[in-house]
Design a protein around this motif. Structure first.
Motif, PDB file in Angstrom:
ATOM      1  N   PRO A 778       0.530  -1.274   0.028  1.00 11.18           N
ATOM      2  CA  PRO A 778       0.116   0.219  -0.511  1.00 11.18           C
ATOM      3  C   PRO A 778       0.780   1.387  -0.263  1.00 11.18           C
ATOM      4  CG  PRO A 778       0.267  -0.840   2.552  1.00 11.18           C
ATOM      5  CD  PRO A 778       0.741  -2.371   1.047  1.00 11.18           C
ATOM      6  N   VAL A 779       0.095   2.937   0.136  1.00  8.51           N
ATOM      7  CA  VAL A 779       1.227   3.280  -0.091  1.00  8.51           C
ATOM      8  C   VAL A 779       1.057   4.571   1.226  1.00  8.51           C
ATOM      9  CG1 VAL A 779       0.933   6.243  -1.139  1.00  8.51           C
ATOM     10  CG2 VAL A 779       0.190   3.936  -2.431  1.00  8.51           C
ATOM     11  N   TRP A 780       2.001   4.304   1.510  1.00  6.47           N
ATOM     12  CA  TRP A 780       2.243   5.124   3.436  1.00  6.47           C
ATOM     13  C   TRP A 780       2.196   6.230   2.829  1.00  6.47           C
ATOM     14  CZ3 TRP A 780       6.478   3.296   6.583  1.00  6.47           C
ATOM     15  CH2 TRP A 780       6.573   1.454   6.694  1.00  6.47           C
ATOM     16  N   MET A 781       0.712   6.903   3.814  1.00  3.56           N
ATOM     17  CA  MET A 781       1.083   8.560   3.637  1.00  3.56           C
ATOM     18  C   MET A 781       0.951   9.033   5.085  1.00  3.56           C
ATOM     19  SD  MET A 781      -2.599  10.266   1.596  1.00  3.56           S
ATOM     20  CE  MET A 781      -2.061  10.605   0.640  1.00  3.56           C
ATOM     21  N   HIS A 782       1.710  10.491   5.289  1.00  2.00           N
ATOM     22  CA  HIS A 782       0.954  10.935   6.282  1.00  2.00           C
ATOM     23  C   HIS A 782      -0.459  11.392   6.967  1.00  2.00           C
ATOM     24  CE1 HIS A 782       2.412  13.724   9.602  1.00  2.00           C
ATOM     25  NE2 HIS A 782       3.239  12.893   9.832  1.00  2.00           N
ATOM     26  N   PRO A 783      -0.556  10.958   7.834  1.00  2.27           N
ATOM     27  CA  PRO A 783      -2.090  11.386   8.639  1.00  2.27           C
ATOM     28  C   PRO A 783      -2.544  13.293   8.294  1.00  2.27           C
ATOM     29  CG  PRO A 783      -1.200  10.833  10.054  1.00  2.27           C
ATOM     30  CD  PRO A 783       0.253  10.597   9.339  1.00  2.27           C
ATOM     31  N   LYS A 784      -1.579  13.865   7.610  1.00  2.00           N
ATOM     32  CA  LYS A 784      -1.515  15.418   7.747  1.00  2.00           C
ATOM     33  C   LYS A 784      -2.168  15.551   5.930  1.00  2.00           C
ATOM     34  CE  LYS A 784       1.585  18.077   9.722  1.00  2.00           C
ATOM     35  NZ  LYS A 784       2.870  18.777   9.656  1.00  2.00           N
ATOM     36  N   ASP A 785      -1.544  14.689   5.423  1.00  2.00           N
ATOM     37  CA  ASP A 785      -1.524  14.761   3.626  1.00  2.00           C
ATOM     38  C   ASP A 785      -2.859  13.932   3.566  1.00  2.00           C
ATOM     39  OD1 ASP A 785       0.889  16.192   2.823  1.00  2.00           O
ATOM     40  OD2 ASP A 785       1.709  13.893   3.079  1.00  2.00           O
ATOM     41  N   ALA A 786      -2.391  12.834   4.320  1.00  2.00           N
ATOM     42  CA  ALA A 786      -4.263  12.426   4.316  1.00  2.00           C
ATOM     43  C   ALA A 786      -5.135  12.883   4.313  1.00  2.00           C
ATOM     44  CB  ALA A 786      -4.370  10.916   4.745  1.00  2.00           C
ATOM     45  N   GLY A 787      -5.235  13.551   5.194  1.00  2.00           N
ATOM     46  CA  GLY A 787      -6.496  14.395   5.854  1.00  2.00           C
ATOM     47  C   GLY A 787      -6.607  15.821   4.883  1.00  2.00           C
ATOM     48  N   ARG A 788      -4.814  16.015   4.097  1.00  2.00           N
ATOM     49  CA  ARG A 788      -5.935  17.129   2.913  1.00  2.00           C
ATOM     50  C   ARG A 788      -6.605  16.345   2.344  1.00  2.00           C
ATOM     51  NH1 ARG A 788      -2.143  17.590  -0.976  1.00  2.00           N
ATOM     52  NH2 ARG A 788      -0.450  16.311  -0.042  1.00  2.00           N
ATOM     53  N   LEU A 789      -5.962  15.569   1.125  1.00  2.00           N
ATOM     54  CA  LEU A 789      -6.877  14.463   0.062  1.00  2.00           C
ATOM     55  C   LEU A 789      -8.599  13.933   0.462  1.00  2.00           C
ATOM     56  CD1 LEU A 789      -3.617  12.790  -0.503  1.00  2.00           C
ATOM     57  CD2 LEU A 789      -4.181  15.189  -1.545  1.00  2.00           C
ATOM     58  N   GLY A 790      -8.835  13.729   2.376  1.00  2.00           N
ATOM     59  CA  GLY A 790      -9.450  13.099   2.445  1.00  2.00           C
ATOM     60  C   GLY A 790      -9.879  11.749   2.134  1.00  2.00           C
ATOM     61  N   VAL A 791      -8.439  10.955   2.276  1.00  2.00           N
ATOM     62  CA  VAL A 791      -8.708   9.596   2.018  1.00  2.00           C
ATOM     63  C   VAL A 791      -7.836   8.637   3.907  1.00  2.00           C
ATOM     64  CG1 VAL A 791      -8.091   9.274   0.144  1.00  2.00           C
ATOM     65  CG2 VAL A 791      -6.220   9.908   1.600  1.00  2.00           C
TER      66      VAL A 791
END
Ligand code: SF4
Lengths: 977, 306
Positions: A778-791
């Motif tokens: 899976p694609v690792w993503m920081h919570p900040k970016d996840a929040g920004r992208l809504g995922v």
């Protein structure tokens, strides 16, 4: 309690009452007369316990092994039959793991009755692995008994890639391939190509290619380690480091790729050993890897900024006087540096020191080291902790802490970089230069607990004859644009073919899956399918892979327990050699069963390369007129083909110091000794070999033109890379530097340079245990970016690169820095037919669509269970087998080292739309070619910059070096240095 | 009625023996449904490979990896199989010992003992049953407790059923006293010769402490306290755990957790239970170790010295 127990007894009675009258009484022994006690019987073991060999590991653990004097006849209970005591008789045959380059020892338990291999365990006699393995070692058993493995030579019958095959004999395959090779060799010296993934052996194939007299060696090094190699080579003349972790006081790992994913076991156990003794670990990695989590200091640096952190530590050593002046003064080319500094520097402060140094030289006739000290201070004065913190986005106190640890380590600093930062970034080779600078400053070069070089710790023996160097230069491998390439520009092969730079007559891919593992895989697909570009493609592979699907022959080659090779690796500051063996063959021979060819003992007709190369080379040159055949003749029986016993026996008799004596002490021949133990320790320790003097009192020094460690690289300077940032350790700006990404427009960095330690690139798809442990990326993503992208975790994510896009699931985690996404690089295998190709539990069934330059891979189904002779295949419970991201990676050839700079610019990252499915990959190969050309424009060609009319500095390493004349550029001068 | 009960016991012990020896085979599982508690634990449909695998895995994990079903483990000071001569003597008395040329059948395996017990029931040998039940009852609770702590439902239900059947059967026969336990190995905490390894080995000896600390107990304790204990045998795990606890200042917590475990076991024992004094002594030891650790922490003695 009593009520439930009573009702249980009552129900038991009732159940027994309903039994058919003639059913045997399970509680009684019918064979015994009434009234006598029944004797429970388990099995007839009658075993007496053996005293096991005990190995105390450096980290305090203890392991036990069957004593080696009992290996020929070892009896133990079958664990699967527990609690029945089912005794099995084994002959234990040592071999060498083939699943990564560490070459750990394995011990195969071959059943004496059936010659089946029951299991692989560690070989306690192996000096590198010391009885231990990572998960991939024992998984060799899965690979051996993989129900999907290729068991017989296959020949393509339909169009290339159509997936139609017929079984042929080895003789038929060899006759056909050899005739094509012969024709090619008669016409030219660059028409046959041997393209190797991980060699996993130390000379046999290279010797074979050299015997063919062609410039045909091609490797995967440029997608693996080229930049790190250049960094170390430019310093020392050796292309990889060899840290003595176990004795280190401080260890710096620029990512832990090698330690936790590559040389996993031998390095990892020694790093832990040092930690147990109080050693400190510093890890630079934007990702919270297992190693980072176990480190004393984790520095999650922005990719490409590592040089700033390393130089800040270097500055700290210089400014606080904590560097080893004596070492630097003795072993570094500081005089050459002082002499050249005015030609590369333009900083007034630095030039002031240069002038003072030159004046002093003029006055007293010699350079002064004090000026070099001043020069170092002037050069690196701006590399403060604060600047490093700003560049790397790491708290300043962490960097300071790391610097203090290094400063207190004395000359016991083990430091290592191989992939990650070096291979991720443009200019990554300077990461290796800056890291090794710390070893140089602390004087910890090949000291106890320091960092040696592979050439001192890896032992490569000499065979009975060595073919002469060829007189040829393959422009498809070593083009003039990259005179420092380490080594062949292999990942650009399809781009070169697309530009009509040449063609290939016979192309061997050897345990290699170029279309899958290289960036820009659809370019490979086009090249592999084009019979005008690649006349014949022969895939030598133990298992199906995506590239083999586009081969003309698929030839099954053996795994770790099915082949002969010798191998050694720089696992620590010693030297050893290991012997890989076909264990069933050895077991049969021990029992007196003659085996002429290894495929007689292996499953199906799986062969080994060594014997195959001998037969193929013989068939290529039946009369000997090409000068090939002679190198495959027995040294003992002139005119006859050499046998395995003769080939390896000669090596062990003549070129492994100490082995004949050790064998004699046990009443064995050297070959018997190696067959029995599988490994031999040549030297227990090797420290500061450069200081050893010869008869005239001259120290051995380093394999550079100056004989010193080259802080200033005259070679880079003379070949067109004259600026300071190239010719001394210095930062180079990465292509993914924050200033090159438009975060406001949603761009992110895609970091693909890590993998899970349980997998082996594309080789582990036939190891069910490994796939059960890890099968998705899976694609690792920081919570900040996840929040920004809504995922949130599990959502589908669309990622667009410079040349295409893919869709994968997201994993939201604080284990990665904001602004970047990360994805491990070895998953997302696919097959084009339901029942052939990579196993159904490890790959997705895919459909390929191509329209002009537009290519699409669409997953029709994920992993699934299936029926096979192995019941485990019906137990496959996972569907997500990952996403093949490499297809969407644009090629980024570093203009100096030629390495593919893996980090990608993710130009768009967003939540996937409903019509975008997991595993979907789209690529436009026109864009691929455009990016390739952009990067090629950054190179400085030998045609324009060679100081002596040659293509490449002659002292630079190549896996197979041609004769000197071959280095000359067409119509240009000669290489004399 | 007596005959029926004997038959029921014979069937029960045979089933227990089969379960331990052969694992959850379909035949064994069919019998398991006779117990409501076992049936409840088995309630989930188990028709797929994965479910059957899970049952097998549980069986291997509990009885092969964590809590060994051998009487010698509980009754010998070496915590080893093959050290309890009393059982061999009993077998000889019943005429079921191995002949001189016969292979050794692992007399101490619980499955074997239960098999012999089933035969004694079949033969209506009441005296034999009594003796063997007394023998079993002297240690079966230590084994059962350790199995239950593994928190695997089927194994826990099974172990309780075995223990309860033995107890009930023994009650019904108005059996004589439990067999005396062999003397408890001692631990001299005052002696400077006593090492960390000695302490760990002592705590791992049920005969000394009244508790069988399984790998599950040790690993879950380490997890709870976030301490590394590594992999390997029980001795290695506990040594690692104590060493890392000392290093990371968690020795008090480890001693507290271990003491809680001993307290919990002690609470379930009858005051006259022969294990009770051993449980109490161990609690005493744990308190001393804890105190020693705290004192050492204040004088900054390296953890390795513990
Ligand atoms: S570290 Fe490499 S060689 Fe060693 S066991 Fe693992 S895969 Fe095999």
């Amino acid at each position: 309690m009593s009520a439930t127990t009573k009702s249980f007894l009552a129900r038991l009675l009732a159940m027994a009452g309903h039994s058919p009258p003639n059913q045997p009484d399970t509680a009684g022994d019918q064979k015994r007369p009434q009234g006598q006690m029944q004797q429970p019987v388990y099995h007839q073991p009658n075993l007496r316990p053996a005293k096991l060999d005990v190995v105390h590991h450096g980290d305090g653990r203890i392991s036990q092994y069957p004593p080696s004097d009992r290996w020929d006849d070892w009896v133990e209970y079958d664990a699967k039959a527990w609690p029945k005591k089912l005794a099995r008789r084994y002959t234990l045959v040592p071999t060498i793991c083939f699943n990564c380059e560490s070459a750990c020892g394995l011990l195969a338990y071959v059943d004496k009755q059936t010659y089946e291999i029951r299991k692989f365990e560690g070989n306690p006699k192996h000096p590198g692995s010391r009885g231990r393995n990572c998960a991939k070692g024992p998984a060799t058993h899965n690979q051996t008994y993989d129900p999907e493995r290729i068991l017989y030579p296959l020949k393509r019958v339909g169009a290339r890639g159509e997936g139609k095959w017929k079984r042929v004999t080895w003789d038929q395959a060899i006759a056909d391939i050899a005739s094509k090779m012969r024709a090619s060799r008669q016409a030219r010296r660059d028409g046959i190509v041997y393209h190797v993934g991980r060699p996993g052996e130390d000379h046999f194939a290279n010797r074979t290619v050299q015997a063919w007299g062609v410039d045909g060696h091609n490797s995967h090094t440029n997608i693996c380690s080229a930049s790190a190699r250049l960094g170390y080579f430019a310093w020392s003349g050796a292309d990889r480091p060899s840290p003595d972790y176990a004795q280190a006081k401080a260890t710096i790992l620029v990512s832990a790729h090698l330690e936790s994913g590559h040389y996993f076991n031998p390095h990892a156990q020694r790093i832990i050993e040092s930690k147990q003794r109080g050693g400190k670990i510093i890890t630079l990695d934007p990702r919270l890897s297992n190693t980072a989590a176990r480190s004393d200091v984790w520095l999650p640096t922005w990719p490409g900024s590592e040089t700033y952190v390393l130089l800040a530590i270097a500055r700290h050593l210089i400014e606080t006087g904590r560097y080893d002046r004596q070492f630097v003064c003795t072993w570094v080319n500081w005089q050459q540096t002082l002499q050249a500094v005015s030609t590369f520097a333009n900083d007034p402060e630095v030039l002031r020191v240069a002038t003072a140094a030159a004046e002093h030289k003029q006055q007293v006739g010699a350079w002064s080291f004090d000026h070099f000290h001043q020069l170092l201070r002037a050069l690196y004065r701006e590399f403060t902790f604060e600047r490093a913190a700003a560049e790397s986005q790491v708290p300043v106190e962490r960097i300071r802490e790391a610097a203090h640890i290094v400063a207190h380590a004395g000359n016991r600093l083990a430091a290592h970089t191989w992939r990650s930062a070096t291979m991720g970034n443009r200019g990554g080779w300077q990461v290796a230069r800056c890291l090794f600078l710390l070893n140089v400053l602390t004087g910890s070069v090949a000291t106890e607990g320091g960092t040696g070089l592979n050439c001192w710790n890896k032992f490569v023996p000499k065979p009975h004859s060595q073919p002469p160097p060829f007189n040829a230069w393959n422009e498809l491998h070593m083009p003039v644009q990259w005179p420092f390439a380490m080594y062949e520009m292999s990942f650009l092969l399809p781009h070169f073919l697309a530009e009509d730079r040449g063609t290939i007559d016979v192309y061997f891919t050897r345990v290699y899956n170029p279309m899958w593992i290289n960036p820009d895989g659809f370019m490979w697909l086009k090249a592999l399918r084009d019979e005008a570009k690649i006349g014949m493609h022969v895939a030598l592979t133990p298992t199906w892979n995506e590239s083999a699907w586009f081969a003309d022959y698929v030839l099954p080659m053996g795994h770790a327990g099915e082949r002969h090779d010798v191998m050694s690796q720089e696992t620590h500051a010693g030297q050893w050699i290991g012997f890989r063996q076909p264990v069933r063959r050895v077991a049969m021979e021990r029992a007196g069963i003659p085996v002429k060819r290894t495929y007689e003992a292996n499953p199906g007709q799986v062969w080994e390369e060594a014997e195959f190369w001998i037969d193929l080379s013989w068939a290529m040159d039946p009369t000997g007129e090409l000068g090939v055949k002679t190198h495959f003749e027995s040294p003992y029986r002139p005119g006859q083909k050499i046998t395995m016993d003769e080939y390896w026996g000669y090596i062990f008799d003549h070129s492994v110091p100490g082995l004949p004596e050790a064998a004699r002490a046990e009443g064995l021949t050297p070959l018997q000794y190696m067959r029995k133990y599988g490994a031999f320790e040549v030297k227990k320790s090797v420290y500061t070999p450069y200081a050893k003097t010869d008869d005239s009192g001259r120290p051995a020094g380093f394999a550079t033109p100056s004989g010193k460690l080259e802080f200033f690289s005259p070679t880079l300077h003379n070949w067109g890379w004259r600026e300071q940032q190239y010719c001394i350790p210095w930062p180079l700006q990465s292509h993914v530097h924050p200033s090159n990404l438009d975060f406001a427009a949603g761009e992110m960095l895609l970091l693909p340079t890590f993998r899970l330690p349980t997998l082996i690139h594309t080789r582990s798809a036939n190891a069910k245990w490994l796939y059960e442990i890890s099968h998705k990326n899976p694609v690792w993503m920081h919570p900040k970016d996840a929040g920004r992208l809504g995922v949130t975790t599990g959502d589908l994510l669309y990622v667009q690169t410079e040349i295409g896009s893919f869709v994968d699931r997201v994993w939201v985690t604080e284990g990665i820095k904001p602004g970047m996404i990360a994805m491990s690089h070895h998953l997302g295998r696919w097959r084009l037919k339901q029942d052939t190709g990579v196993g159904a539990g490890m790959s997705g069934l895919a459909a390929l669509t191509e329209t002009g330059s537009a290519h699409q891979l669409h997953l029709l189904a994920g992993g699934r269970a299936w029926q096979s002779p192995d019941p485990d295949t019906s137990r496959i419970w996972w569907e997500d087998i990952g996403v093949h991201q490499n297809l969407t990676h644009a090629v980024h050839p570093d203009p100096v080292s030629g390495a593919h700079c893996w980090h990608q610019k993710a130009v768009c990252v967003r939540k996937a739309r409903p019509d975008e499915a997991h595993g979907d990959v789209r690529v436009d190969t026109d864009k691929s070619m455009a990016v390739y050309r952009e990067w090629m424009a950054l190179t400085r060609s030998a045609v324009d910059h060679s100081p002596d009319g040659t293509r490449r500095p002659y002292w630079f390493k190549r896996p197979l070096k041609p004769v000197r004349e071959a280095y000359n550029l067409p119509g240009r001068g000669s290489n004399e240095d | 009625m007596q005959a029926q009960l004997a038959r029921a016991h014979q069937l029960a012990y045979t089933f227990f023996s089969d379960f331990l020896r052969d694992g959850p085979t379909p035949a064994v599982l069919a019998q398991a449904r006779a117990s409501s508690t076992l049936a409840a634990a088995l309630a989930e449909p188990r028709d797929t490979h994965a479910d059957r695998d899970a049952l097998w895995a549980e069986h291997e994990h509990v009885f092969g990896y964590c809590v060994y079903p051998y009487s010698g483990v509980y009754l010998s000071p070496e915590t080893q199989v093959g050290h309890d001569r009393r059982l061999i003597n009993l077998y000889a008395q019943f005429g079921c010992g191995p002949g001189p040329d016969e292979p050794e059948p692992e007399p101490e395996h619980l499955a074997n003992i239960l098999r012999v017990l089933a035969s004694l029931c079949r033969a209506h040998n009441l005296a034999g049953q009594q003796q063997l039940l007394n023998y079993l009852a002297s240690w079966i609770s230590v084994w059962t407790d350790a199995v239950v702590r593994c928190q695997r439902p089927v194994s826990a239900a099974f172990a309780c059923l075995v223990r309860d059947t033995i107890y009930l059967h023994r009650q019904g026969l108005a059996s004589a006293q439990l067999l005396d336990l062999p003397p408890a190995p001692t631990l001299d905490l005052q002696s400077p010769q006593t090492t960390l390894a000695d302490i760990a080995d002592h705590l791992l000896t049920p005969l000394a402490t009244g508790v069988f600390l399984s790998r599950h107990d040790l690993a879950s304790l380490a997890r709870r306290l976030q301490l590394p204990c590594g992999f390997g045998g029980r001795a290695l795990l506990l040594r690692n755990l104590l060493r890392s606890a000392a290093r990371f200042g968690s020795l008090t917590a480890v001693c507290e957790q271990l003491a809680a475990l001993w307290e919990q076991v002690l609470a379930t024992r009858h005051p006259d239970c022969p294990w009770a004094p051993r449980l109490r002594t161990t609690l005493h030891h744990l308190a001393s170790i804890r105190l020693a650790g705290e004192n050492r922490a204040t004088t900054d003695v390296p953890a390795e010295a513990l």
